[in-house]
Design a protein around this motif. Sequence first.
Motif, PDB file in Angstrom:
ATOM      1  N   ILE A  62      -2.226   8.078  11.092  1.00  0.00           N
ATOM      2  CA  ILE A  62      -2.380   9.537  11.027  1.00  0.00           C
ATOM      3  C   ILE A  62      -3.396   9.903   9.946  1.00  0.00           C
ATOM      4  O   ILE A  62      -4.303  10.699  10.157  1.00  0.00           O
ATOM      5  CB  ILE A  62      -1.024  10.216  10.724  1.00  0.00           C
ATOM      6  N   GLN A  63      -3.237   9.273   8.774  1.00  0.00           N
ATOM      7  CA  GLN A  63      -4.147   9.600   7.675  1.00  0.00           C
ATOM      8  C   GLN A  63      -5.579   9.158   7.971  1.00  0.00           C
ATOM      9  O   GLN A  63      -6.528   9.847   7.648  1.00  0.00           O
ATOM     10  CB  GLN A  63      -3.639   8.961   6.379  1.00  0.00           C
TER      11      GLN A  63
ATOM     12  N   ALA B 291       2.057   5.982   9.768  1.00  0.00           N
ATOM     13  CA  ALA B 291       1.623   6.904   8.707  1.00  0.00           C
ATOM     14  C   ALA B 291       0.148   6.686   8.388  1.00  0.00           C
ATOM     15  O   ALA B 291      -0.624   7.636   8.240  1.00  0.00           O
ATOM     16  CB  ALA B 291       2.485   6.708   7.460  1.00  0.00           C
TER      17      ALA B 291
ATOM     18  N   ALA C 204      -0.986  17.287   9.190  1.00  0.00           N
ATOM     19  CA  ALA C 204      -1.037  15.859   9.492  1.00  0.00           C
ATOM     20  C   ALA C 204      -0.515  15.051   8.307  1.00  0.00           C
ATOM     21  O   ALA C 204       0.257  14.096   8.463  1.00  0.00           O
ATOM     22  CB  ALA C 204      -2.471  15.453   9.833  1.00  0.00           C
ATOM     23  N   GLN C 205      -0.911  15.470   7.099  1.00  0.00           N
ATOM     24  CA  GLN C 205      -0.464  14.761   5.894  1.00  0.00           C
ATOM     25  C   GLN C 205       1.052  14.882   5.738  1.00  0.00           C
ATOM     26  O   GLN C 205       1.718  13.925   5.325  1.00  0.00           O
ATOM     27  CB  GLN C 205      -1.191  15.331   4.667  1.00  0.00           C
ATOM     28  N   ALA C 206       1.595  16.056   6.082  1.00  0.00           N
ATOM     29  CA  ALA C 206       3.038  16.266   5.959  1.00  0.00           C
ATOM     30  C   ALA C 206       3.799  15.293   6.859  1.00  0.00           C
ATOM     31  O   ALA C 206       4.839  14.757   6.468  1.00  0.00           O
ATOM     32  CB  ALA C 206       3.386  17.717   6.324  1.00  0.00           C
ATOM     33  N   LEU C 207       3.257  15.048   8.062  1.00  0.00           N
ATOM     34  CA  LEU C 207       3.909  14.110   8.982  1.00  0.00           C
ATOM     35  C   LEU C 207       3.846  12.692   8.419  1.00  0.00           C
ATOM     36  O   LEU C 207       4.855  11.973   8.398  1.00  0.00           O
ATOM     37  CB  LEU C 207       3.242  14.185  10.357  1.00  0.00           C
ATOM     38  N   ALA C 208       2.661  12.301   7.934  1.00  0.00           N
ATOM     39  CA  ALA C 208       2.520  10.956   7.360  1.00  0.00           C
ATOM     40  C   ALA C 208       3.457  10.785   6.162  1.00  0.00           C
ATOM     41  O   ALA C 208       4.129   9.758   6.015  1.00  0.00           O
ATOM     42  CB  ALA C 208       1.065  10.722   6.945  1.00  0.00           C
ATOM     43  N   ASP C 209       3.543  11.821   5.316  1.00  0.00           N
ATOM     44  CA  ASP C 209       4.422  11.764   4.139  1.00  0.00           C
ATOM     45  C   ASP C 209       5.888  11.643   4.546  1.00  0.00           C
ATOM     46  O   ASP C 209       6.653  10.890   3.948  1.00  0.00           O
ATOM     47  CB  ASP C 209       4.242  13.019   3.275  1.00  0.00           C
ATOM     48  N   ALA C 210       6.278  12.422   5.587  1.00  0.00           N
ATOM     49  CA  ALA C 210       7.675  12.419   6.015  1.00  0.00           C
ATOM     50  C   ALA C 210       8.084  11.029   6.498  1.00  0.00           C
ATOM     51  O   ALA C 210       9.197  10.577   6.246  1.00  0.00           O
ATOM     52  CB  ALA C 210       7.892  13.452   7.124  1.00  0.00           C
ATOM     53  N   ILE C 211       7.163  10.342   7.179  1.00  0.00           N
ATOM     54  CA  ILE C 211       7.460   8.994   7.663  1.00  0.00           C
ATOM     55  C   ILE C 211       7.661   8.042   6.486  1.00  0.00           C
ATOM     56  O   ILE C 211       8.628   7.277   6.435  1.00  0.00           O
ATOM     57  CB  ILE C 211       6.308   8.482   8.566  1.00  0.00           C
ATOM     58  N   GLN C 212       6.747   8.127   5.510  1.00  0.00           N
ATOM     59  CA  GLN C 212       6.849   7.216   4.361  1.00  0.00           C
ATOM     60  C   GLN C 212       8.087   7.517   3.521  1.00  0.00           C
ATOM     61  O   GLN C 212       8.752   6.618   3.030  1.00  0.00           O
ATOM     62  CB  GLN C 212       5.568   7.309   3.515  1.00  0.00           C
ATOM     63  N   GLU C 213       8.384   8.821   3.397  1.00  0.00           N
ATOM     64  CA  GLU C 213       9.510   9.223   2.560  1.00  0.00           C
ATOM     65  C   GLU C 213      10.830   8.743   3.142  1.00  0.00           C
ATOM     66  O   GLU C 213      11.716   8.275   2.423  1.00  0.00           O
ATOM     67  CB  GLU C 213       9.513  10.748   2.432  1.00  0.00           C
TER      68      GLU C 213
ATOM     69  N   ASN D  27      13.442  16.401   7.355  1.00  0.00           N
ATOM     70  CA  ASN D  27      11.996  16.649   7.240  1.00  0.00           C
ATOM     71  C   ASN D  27      11.234  15.920   8.335  1.00  0.00           C
ATOM     72  O   ASN D  27      10.310  16.460   8.936  1.00  0.00           O
ATOM     73  CB  ASN D  27      11.464  16.145   5.891  1.00  0.00           C
ATOM     74  N   LEU D  28      11.615  14.656   8.570  1.00  0.00           N
ATOM     75  CA  LEU D  28      10.905  13.854   9.560  1.00  0.00           C
ATOM     76  C   LEU D  28      11.157  14.415  10.961  1.00  0.00           C
ATOM     77  O   LEU D  28      10.228  14.539  11.770  1.00  0.00           O
ATOM     78  CB  LEU D  28      11.369  12.396   9.473  1.00  0.00           C
TER      79      LEU D  28
ATOM     80  N   GLN E 269       4.872   2.267   8.428  1.00  0.00           N
ATOM     81  CA  GLN E 269       3.695   2.444   7.587  1.00  0.00           C
ATOM     82  C   GLN E 269       2.430   2.498   8.436  1.00  0.00           C
ATOM     83  O   GLN E 269       1.513   3.278   8.152  1.00  0.00           O
ATOM     84  CB  GLN E 269       3.607   1.286   6.574  1.00  0.00           C
TER      85      GLN E 269
ATOM     86  N   LYS F 149      -7.496  11.471  10.359  1.00  0.00           N
ATOM     87  CA  LYS F 149      -7.970  12.698   9.718  1.00  0.00           C
ATOM     88  C   LYS F 149      -9.141  12.411   8.786  1.00  0.00           C
ATOM     89  O   LYS F 149     -10.016  13.249   8.599  1.00  0.00           O
ATOM     90  CB  LYS F 149      -6.837  13.358   8.933  1.00  0.00           C
TER      91      LYS F 149
ATOM     92  N   ALA G 143       9.106  17.498  11.360  1.00  0.00           N
ATOM     93  CA  ALA G 143       7.676  17.214  11.497  1.00  0.00           C
ATOM     94  C   ALA G 143       7.353  16.737  12.906  1.00  0.00           C
ATOM     95  O   ALA G 143       6.336  17.124  13.490  1.00  0.00           O
ATOM     96  CB  ALA G 143       7.241  16.170  10.460  1.00  0.00           C
TER      97      ALA G 143
END
Lengths: 200, 200
Positions: B49-50, B46, A42-51, B11-12, B43, B53, B15
């Motif tokens: 999602i966080q 993202a 889940a964190q990887a998905l959130a990170d990918a969006i922000q990145e 990556n996105l 945002q 969790k 994911a």
Amino acid sequence: MALAYDGAIQNLIDAFAKLPGIGPKGAQRIAFYLLGADDQEAQALADAIQEVKAKVRFCEICGNVCETSPCPICVDPRRDRTVICVVQEPKDVMSIERTREFRGLYHVLGGAINPMANVGPADLRIPQLLERLGSGEVSEVIMALNPNIEGEATTTYISRLLGPLEVKVTRLASGLPVGADLEYADEVTLGRALVGRREA
Amino acid sequence: MALAYDGAIQNLIDAFAKLPGIGPKGAQRIAFYLLGADDQEAQALADAIQEVKAKVRFCEICGNVCETSPCPICVDPRRDRTVICVVQEPKDVMSIERTREFRGLYHVLGGAINPMANVGPADLRIPQLLERLGSGEVSEVIMALNPNIEGEATTTYISRLLGPLEVKVTRLASGLPVGADLEYADEVTLGRALVGRREA
């Protein structure tokens, strides 16, 4: 309990339901999938969006998406700088790259002329295209827009605009898709395939 | 340029393609949608999602998802504490709540018996159900599992387990979906509708 989920779950369902191609049931399915997934995924998905929002920009030359501007294609010395392929969207660049048939440069318009959606020539990256052609280095412009009304109108508009310049303007061939069945081809496509016939 | 997108975009896409119901084309479409969306919307997704969790847990009594444990349904004094509706997944609770026909409590099993997927009775929240029935307050258990092989097997297993207890075990009616066409009903459903016929 109301007929909606608790705050955080409903927020997540609503956020997913806004994305293209995901309906309310699909959004709920994804939300429960993420609830059950391990924290890392889940964190990887959130990170990918922000990145992607932080890193990705548009190439100052061709308008494609990239992490460095100019993009890798525009600065690649092995690409043929005399041919520019004009496409509507950044994802069309990838579609053409996948054919491995094109080694020139790209120009992303950012859409097509569509009066119904209030998109006119001024909303597209047409001045940037003219500027690129100004150097005289380019000998051919390949129009690779979608073969629908908006794409055709934009192709015609740009072709006329480039008429006075010393540059050949071509467009993708229309015809039957490979693997298709003659019986199911629409008349317009079949007609274009006939007009554009080649020696066997 | 390789035949994949630059790091962050790919990556996105990857994911999103991992989520249920989203294929590679859909993931690409969503990634480009987010690229074009304003930073706030991306945002918000993202964050959602966080947050889910971080905040969402399972109710210690019924096993439903909630932000406070016990969940709002379990602590609601207006709910009928003599009836427990047994469901497979947390999302089934919401499906039944939406009917507005049930005012009792729930018990989420967390799945159904499925030997092919290595899910046996020991993997489900069956001991917790027996414990809740131990107080003697509950007079009816409604089995509301999916009407497929796994759900039926689990319903039969739990019904037998509860046989010696002084509690009525019922199950959802099988029959024709409202609005359906007799012509297109499968034989098993139509047969069940016939067996379960009621006075008009």
